[in-house]
Design a protein around this motif. Structure first.
Motif, PDB file in Angstrom:
ATOM      1  N   GLN A   1      -0.646  10.130  -7.713  1.00 23.54           N
ATOM      2  CA  GLN A   1      -0.588   8.851  -8.425  1.00 23.54           C
ATOM      3  C   GLN A   1       0.840   8.552  -8.878  1.00 23.54           C
ATOM      4  O   GLN A   1       1.307   7.413  -8.773  1.00 23.54           O
ATOM      5  CB  GLN A   1      -1.539   8.874  -9.631  1.00 23.54           C
TER       6      GLN A   1
ATOM      7  N   LEU B   1       2.802   7.481  -5.808  1.00 15.13           N
ATOM      8  CA  LEU B   1       2.448   6.112  -5.432  1.00 15.13           C
ATOM      9  C   LEU B   1       3.104   5.097  -6.357  1.00 15.13           C
ATOM     10  O   LEU B   1       3.650   4.081  -5.914  1.00 15.13           O
ATOM     11  CB  LEU B   1       0.925   5.930  -5.454  1.00 15.13           C
TER      12      LEU B   1
ATOM     13  N   ALA C   1       5.854   2.318  -5.270  1.00  9.76           N
ATOM     14  CA  ALA C   1       5.517   0.911  -5.512  1.00  9.76           C
ATOM     15  C   ALA C   1       6.572   0.253  -6.399  1.00  9.76           C
ATOM     16  O   ALA C   1       6.958  -0.900  -6.173  1.00  9.76           O
ATOM     17  CB  ALA C   1       4.146   0.800  -6.151  1.00  9.76           C
TER      18      ALA C   1
ATOM     19  N   ALA D   1      -1.769  -3.267  -8.065  1.00 12.58           N
ATOM     20  CA  ALA D   1      -2.971  -3.316  -7.244  1.00 12.58           C
ATOM     21  C   ALA D   1      -2.680  -2.834  -5.823  1.00 12.58           C
ATOM     22  O   ALA D   1      -3.541  -2.206  -5.183  1.00 12.58           O
ATOM     23  CB  ALA D   1      -3.517  -4.736  -7.211  1.00 12.58           C
ATOM     24  N   LEU D   2      -1.498  -3.097  -5.324  1.00 11.46           N
ATOM     25  CA  LEU D   2      -1.146  -2.644  -3.971  1.00 11.46           C
ATOM     26  C   LEU D   2      -0.674  -1.197  -3.950  1.00 11.46           C
ATOM     27  O   LEU D   2      -0.676  -0.561  -2.897  1.00 11.46           O
ATOM     28  CB  LEU D   2      -0.072  -3.548  -3.374  1.00 11.46           C
TER      29      LEU D   2
ATOM     30  N   LYS E   1      -2.158   1.267  -5.132  1.00  8.99           N
ATOM     31  CA  LYS E   1      -3.320   2.108  -4.816  1.00  8.99           C
ATOM     32  C   LYS E   1      -3.616   2.107  -3.324  1.00  8.99           C
ATOM     33  O   LYS E   1      -4.249   3.015  -2.809  1.00  8.99           O
ATOM     34  CB  LYS E   1      -4.546   1.593  -5.564  1.00  8.99           C
ATOM     35  N   ARG E   2      -3.180   1.091  -2.610  1.00  8.34           N
ATOM     36  CA  ARG E   2      -3.521   0.931  -1.205  1.00  8.34           C
ATOM     37  C   ARG E   2      -2.477   1.508  -0.250  1.00  8.34           C
ATOM     38  O   ARG E   2      -2.616   1.367   0.964  1.00  8.34           O
ATOM     39  CB  ARG E   2      -3.736  -0.546  -0.894  1.00  8.34           C
ATOM     40  N   LEU E   3      -1.444   2.105  -0.784  1.00  7.67           N
ATOM     41  CA  LEU E   3      -0.426   2.708   0.077  1.00  7.67           C
ATOM     42  C   LEU E   3      -1.023   3.897   0.830  1.00  7.67           C
ATOM     43  O   LEU E   3      -1.761   4.693   0.261  1.00  7.67           O
ATOM     44  CB  LEU E   3       0.779   3.160  -0.743  1.00  7.67           C
ATOM     45  N   ASN E   4      -0.677   4.007   2.109  1.00  6.25           N
ATOM     46  CA  ASN E   4      -1.190   5.090   2.949  1.00  6.25           C
ATOM     47  C   ASN E   4      -0.053   6.011   3.345  1.00  6.25           C
ATOM     48  O   ASN E   4       1.046   5.560   3.648  1.00  6.25           O
ATOM     49  CB  ASN E   4      -1.830   4.526   4.225  1.00  6.25           C
TER      50      ASN E   4
ATOM     51  N   ASP F   1       5.174   2.510   4.592  1.00  4.56           N
ATOM     52  CA  ASP F   1       4.048   1.611   4.350  1.00  4.56           C
ATOM     53  C   ASP F   1       4.405   0.583   3.281  1.00  4.56           C
ATOM     54  O   ASP F   1       4.045  -0.595   3.377  1.00  4.56           O
ATOM     55  CB  ASP F   1       2.826   2.430   3.932  1.00  4.56           C
TER      56      ASP F   1
ATOM     57  N   LEU G   1       4.294  -3.563   3.434  1.00  9.57           N
ATOM     58  CA  LEU G   1       3.584  -4.376   2.453  1.00  9.57           C
ATOM     59  C   LEU G   1       4.525  -5.325   1.722  1.00  9.57           C
ATOM     60  O   LEU G   1       4.154  -6.453   1.387  1.00  9.57           O
ATOM     61  CB  LEU G   1       2.868  -3.486   1.431  1.00  9.57           C
TER      62      LEU G   1
END
Length: 176
Positions: free
Chosen positions: A101, A104, A108, A116-117, A119-122, A132, A136
């Motif tokens: 976390q 991430l 970010a 919000a994005l 959390k969606r990182l791969n 990634d 984004l």
């Protein structure tokens, strides 16, 4: 008759020692003011934003304190080696999740992505996450135009304008 005081013939000397500063140092004892231009300008952050961040930080710290107490209780209640191993395995899993976390959130923040994005990182590594995040960022962040000036530049052709001639031309062009 009162006795008059006669000035003493002894001279009192005051020795002043002046220390010469070494190269690159300022003299001691003298305060020099730096011009306003050299002082770093601080960005002012609204107090509401600071209060919100402080509240979030306090809530997060409280959450960590409760997790610490729970962990201490689990480890102190472990009586066998298996119970101890199970508790440490669970804690390692929590630590890995928290480290993920943090990674991430750092990526970010680096690429200015909303939470919000984040959390969606791969990706498994920081490099994969950054790649990634770059993709984004292209989709989320609107591209800014090269110049935000919408009209004339007052610095251009400032010497060519004559207000008297402009007024005469406007009167001559006016049709009644």
């Amino acid at each position: 008759m009162p006795e008059q005081e006669t000035p003493s013939t002894e001279e009192t000397t005051v020795e002043e020692t002046v220390e010469t500063p070494q190269e690159g140092e300022e003299p001691k004892g003298e305060e020099t003011e730096t011009p306003a231009e050299e002082k770093p300008t601080e960005e002012t952050v609204p107090s509401e934003v600071l209060r919100k961040k402080l509240t979030e930080a306090n809530a997060e710290a409280a959450n960590y304190r409760t997790k610490l107490r729970e962990t201490e209780a689990k480890l102190s209640s472990a009586k066998t080696v298996e119970e101890f191993e199970a508790a440490t395995t669970e804690l390692r899993g929590q630590i890995e999740a928290l480290e993920r976390q943090i990674l991430l959130n750092d990526v970010a923040a680096k690429y200015e992505l909303p939470a919000a994005l984040a959390k969606r990182l791969n990706g498994a590594t920081a490099e994969e996450l950054e790649a990634d995040a770059k993709e984004l960022q292209k989709l989320v962040a609107p591209s800014q135009p090269e110049s935000l000036s919408g009209g004339l530049n007052p610095e251009e052709d400032a010497d060519d304008f004559d207000p008297v001639k402009a007024a005469m031309a406007a009167r001559a062009a006016r049709r009644y």
